[in-house]
Design an enzyme around this catalytic site. Structure first.
Site, PDB file in Angstrom:
ATOM      1  N   SER A   1      32.489  26.794  43.390  1.00 13.63           N
ATOM      2  CA  SER A   1      33.662  25.977  43.692  1.00 13.63           C
ATOM      3  C   SER A   1      33.600  25.295  45.064  1.00 13.63           C
ATOM      4  O   SER A   1      32.665  24.565  45.356  1.00 13.63           O
ATOM      5  CB  SER A   1      34.888  26.882  43.559  1.00 13.63           C
ATOM      6  OG  SER A   1      36.070  26.181  43.769  1.00 13.63           O
TER       7      SER A   1
ATOM      8  N   ARG B   1      47.959  38.889  53.554  1.00 13.59           N
ATOM      9  CA  ARG B   1      47.359  39.475  52.341  1.00 13.59           C
ATOM     10  C   ARG B   1      45.846  39.539  52.516  1.00 13.59           C
ATOM     11  O   ARG B   1      45.251  38.680  53.181  1.00 13.59           O
ATOM     12  CB  ARG B   1      47.708  38.661  51.084  1.00 13.59           C
ATOM     13  CG  ARG B   1      47.373  37.186  51.179  1.00 13.59           C
ATOM     14  CD  ARG B   1      47.638  36.453  49.870  1.00 13.59           C
ATOM     15  NE  ARG B   1      46.616  36.731  48.875  1.00 13.59           N
ATOM     16  CZ  ARG B   1      45.452  36.095  48.779  1.00 13.59           C
ATOM     17  NH1 ARG B   1      45.132  35.129  49.634  1.00 13.59           N
ATOM     18  NH2 ARG B   1      44.592  36.410  47.843  1.00 13.59           N
TER      19      ARG B   1
ATOM     20  N   SER C   1      42.214  38.819  51.455  1.00 18.17           N
ATOM     21  CA  SER C   1      41.610  37.808  50.587  1.00 18.17           C
ATOM     22  C   SER C   1      40.952  38.469  49.388  1.00 18.17           C
ATOM     23  O   SER C   1      40.430  39.580  49.488  1.00 18.17           O
ATOM     24  CB  SER C   1      40.572  37.021  51.392  1.00 18.17           C
ATOM     25  OG  SER C   1      39.666  36.406  50.505  1.00 18.17           O
TER      26      SER C   1
ATOM     27  N   THR D   1      38.482  36.795  47.890  1.00 22.76           N
ATOM     28  CA  THR D   1      37.187  36.127  47.777  1.00 22.76           C
ATOM     29  C   THR D   1      36.311  36.271  49.023  1.00 22.76           C
ATOM     30  O   THR D   1      35.128  35.971  48.974  1.00 22.76           O
ATOM     31  CB  THR D   1      37.355  34.613  47.515  1.00 22.76           C
ATOM     32  OG1 THR D   1      38.021  34.036  48.639  1.00 22.76           O
ATOM     33  CG2 THR D   1      38.147  34.341  46.256  1.00 22.76           C
TER      34      THR D   1
HETATM   35  C1  16G Z   1      39.968  31.619  43.998  1.00 26.19           C
HETATM   36  C2  16G Z   1      40.984  31.307  42.932  1.00 26.19           C
HETATM   37  C3  16G Z   1      42.105  30.484  43.493  1.00 26.19           C
HETATM   38  C4  16G Z   1      42.738  31.193  44.669  1.00 26.19           C
HETATM   39  C5  16G Z   1      41.692  31.592  45.680  1.00 26.19           C
HETATM   40  C6  16G Z   1      42.307  32.512  46.698  1.00 26.19           C
HETATM   41  C7  16G Z   1      40.554  30.964  40.569  1.00 26.19           C
HETATM   42  C8  16G Z   1      39.821  30.150  39.549  1.00 26.19           C
HETATM   43  N1  16G Z   1      40.378  30.582  41.834  1.00 26.19           N
HETATM   44  O1  16G Z   1      39.366  30.459  44.460  1.00 26.19           O
HETATM   45  O2  16G Z   1      43.056  30.311  42.492  1.00 26.19           O
HETATM   46  O3  16G Z   1      43.682  30.376  45.300  1.00 26.19           O
HETATM   47  O4  16G Z   1      40.633  32.284  45.031  1.00 26.19           O
HETATM   48  O5  16G Z   1      41.335  33.027  47.538  1.00 26.19           O
HETATM   49  O6  16G Z   1      41.250  31.900  40.246  1.00 26.19           O
HETATM   50  P1  16G Z   1      41.635  34.188  48.555  1.00 26.19           P
HETATM   51  O7  16G Z   1      42.029  35.422  47.789  1.00 26.19           O
HETATM   52  O8  16G Z   1      40.374  34.332  49.321  1.00 26.19           O
HETATM   53  O9  16G Z   1      42.760  33.724  49.444  1.00 26.19           O
HETATM   54 ZN    ZN Z   2      37.144  25.042  42.294  1.00 21.21          ZN
END
Ligand code: 16G
Ligand code: ZN
Length: 529
Positions: free
Chosen positions: A65, A497, A499, A501
């Site tokens: 992404s 919060r 993360s 990711t």
């Molecule tokens: C991912 C999610 C997105 C969310 C982001 C938050 C999908 C397809 N994508 O990119 O929706 O806003 O994670 O990231 O679900 P974070 O937890 O690191 O803040």
């Molecule tokens: Zn994307």
């Protein structure tokens, strides 16, 4: 049965680096591309099991992404084009982390737990983004699929939402659309061109749009698609991948988080511009006003435009269907207030991550969901779709026209996932139909000034949240400290919060003036450390 010998042999060719532990996160696995070969192979295996279990086609998308070009990732797409079911996310994590000698056992465990009939046929479809590492990694997925005896179709380069669309089409017997890239272009373009034909004010102003493609797949796919809808809109592409690096200083994530325009795009005042992210499942709009000030129109304002238009159409048709808007904690307070108080639309808040929003939106006749970062779509229940089709044939004059419009809007929205191309066409159609300029759209409400920070902490898991991530439960005292700060300011709100990711904690704050925000966010950050 499984050919365990072959699995072992091929798995050794996609060996897992010792000790590497990865998690199927919010949007699948994501990390440096060089650490992902074994994960790809194993997700090929898992997709076959999931396909056998559901007796459906399963999707595998290779992308990271909006993350840097050096990264990559993979996620599975479930039968109705949705994100993988949570219990299978756990299987994915187990399988990805199994040491070589445990692979067979883990595969058998999953099959037994999920009562997978191994005799069942399996079919997997694969797509990938434009990253240099993606082609080879998708080949590893295919190795995994074939070693377990699965059939597959490799779509090659696709946007993420296009792959979701393909999976959805294939599992609904062609009722939704044709599972080809041509089918996707035709379905969306036909709906768009029909909509824009109905626009009375179709001056040049509505006919052109600048698009920042984040140097990603969106550029390729828009180029291919452009001539299908050029009757209704001409797009001018920037950051099309011919020069710059993927997601570098451009794209929806950059524009949203830095609140400034992308590099490599020349913007004249009051020109309508938008940015996709690297796999084209997010979109944000923006413009420069006559004084050269930058104005961002994010997912919240997109949701507002869309839901108000849908509501107007329903009133015109004379249907009372329930519309709900789904947001996350990141939604600007002004947007929530506007939706609830001015538009009288119920608003719901879920945890961050598309699967949570999508799931909630399915509860309504019409569910509009958007994350502030620009990922979103509108979902229509089958009952609504049928009702509107009937109305478009039976009703008289004005009502019939509105029903026809709604029918096309339904076709234009990607029902499987948020889709930058589809959303862009929906937005362009609505602006043209309503005769709205980008400034008028922006003026629906004024965003509260807001700031987002990420903070590195020793262990982000010490922070847990409740109430759709709007309140911290642990560590003790954190929420009280936030409350004390927040209550000093007008219209203020803040949350932290972990993360899903990255290994960071995210801090969000908004209030009625930007100066206070900087101050408050800094203090909040201090308290976490
Ligand atoms: C991912 C999610 C997105 C969310 C982001 C938050 C999908 C397809 N994508 O990119 O929706 O806003 O994670 O990231 O679900 P974070 O937890 O690191 O803040
Ligand atoms: Zn994307």
């Amino acid at each position: 049965d499984m050919d365990l010998g072959a699995i072992t042999k091929y798995s050794a060719l996609h060996a897992k680096p010792n000790g590497l532990i990865l998690q199927y996160g919010t949007a699948g696995f994501r990390t440096k591309a060089e650490h992902l070969d074994h994960v790809m192979f194993r997700m090929g295996l898992l997709a076959v099991l999931r396909s056998k279990q559901t007796k459906s086609t399963i999707g595998v998308m290779v992308t990271a992404s909006h993350n840097p070009e050096e990264d990559n990732g993979v996620k599975l797409v479930d039968p109705l084009g949705e994100m993988l079911a949570p219990s299978w996310e756990e299987h994915a994590t187990c399988l990805a982390n199994a040491e070589e000698q445990d692979m067979q056992r883990v595969l058998i465990d999953i099959s037994e737990k999920e009562a997978v009939n191994l005799q069942q046929d399996a079919f997997v479809v694969i797509g990938r983004d434009t990253r240099p590492s993606s082609e080879k990694l998708s080949q590893s997925v295919i190795d995994g699929v074939t070693v377990l005896g699965g059939q597959f179709h490799d779509y090659g380069l696709l946007t993420t939402p296009q792959l979701h669309y393909m999976v959805y089409c294939r599992n609904t017997g062609g009722r939704y659309g044709k599972a080809t890239i041509e089918g996707y272009y035709q379905k969306l373009s036909k709906a768009f061109v029909e909509l824009t034909k109905q626009a009375s004010c179709s001056g040049d102003e509505y006919r052109s749009l600048k698009v920042d493609c984040a140097n990603g797949i969106g550029a390729l796919k828009l180029r291919e698609m452009e001539h299908y809808f050029s009757q209704g809109l001409s797009v001018q592409l920037f950051n099309d991948g011919s020069k710059g690096k993927l997601n570098h200083l451009c794209g929806a994530d950059f524009v949203k988080s830095h609140q400034k325009p992308p590099q490599g795009m020349e913007i004249k005042s009051n020109e309508r511009c938008c940015s996709f992210d690297g796999d084209a499942d997010r979109i944000v709009y923006y413009y420069h006003d006559a004084d050269g000030h930058f104005h961002l129109i994010d997912g919240d304002k997109i949701a507002t435009l869309i839901s108000s238009f849908l509501k107007e159409l329903l009133v015109e048709i004379g249907e009372s269907l329930n519309i709900g808007v789904v947001q996350t904690a990141y939604a600007n307070g002004s947007s929530t207030r506007y939706l609830e108080e001015v538009m009288k639309v119920p608003v719901y808040c879920t945890k961050t991550g598309v699967k949570h929003l999508h799931h909630k939106a399915q509860e309504f006749d019409i569910g509009v969901y958007f994350e502030a970062n620009g990922h979103g779509t509108a979902l229509f229940s089958t009952a609504v779709e049928m009702k509107i089709k009937q109305s478009a044939e039976q009703l008289e004059d004005k009502k019939r026209k509105a029903a026809k419009m709604l029918e096309n809007i339904i076709d234009l929205f990607n029902q499987a996932a948020g889709d930058a191309i589809s959303d862009m066409l929906v937005i362009e159609a609505i602006l043209a139909l309503k005769g709205l300029t980008v400034q008028q759209w922006d003026a629906l409400y004024t965003d509260l000034p807001n700031r987002q920070l990420k903070v590195q902490v020793a262990d982000r898991r010490v922070i847990s949240t409740t109430n759709a991530e709007r309140q911290a439960v642990t560590p003790p005292g954190l929420q009280e400290a936030i409350n004390d700060l927040v209550k000093k300011y007008k219209l203020s709100r803040a949350f932290v919060r972990p993360s899903g990711t990255e290994d960071v904690v995210r801090v969000y704050a908004e209030a009625d003036s930007q100066f206070k925000i900087g101050y408050k966010a800094a203090e909040t950050t201090h308290n976490i450390n």
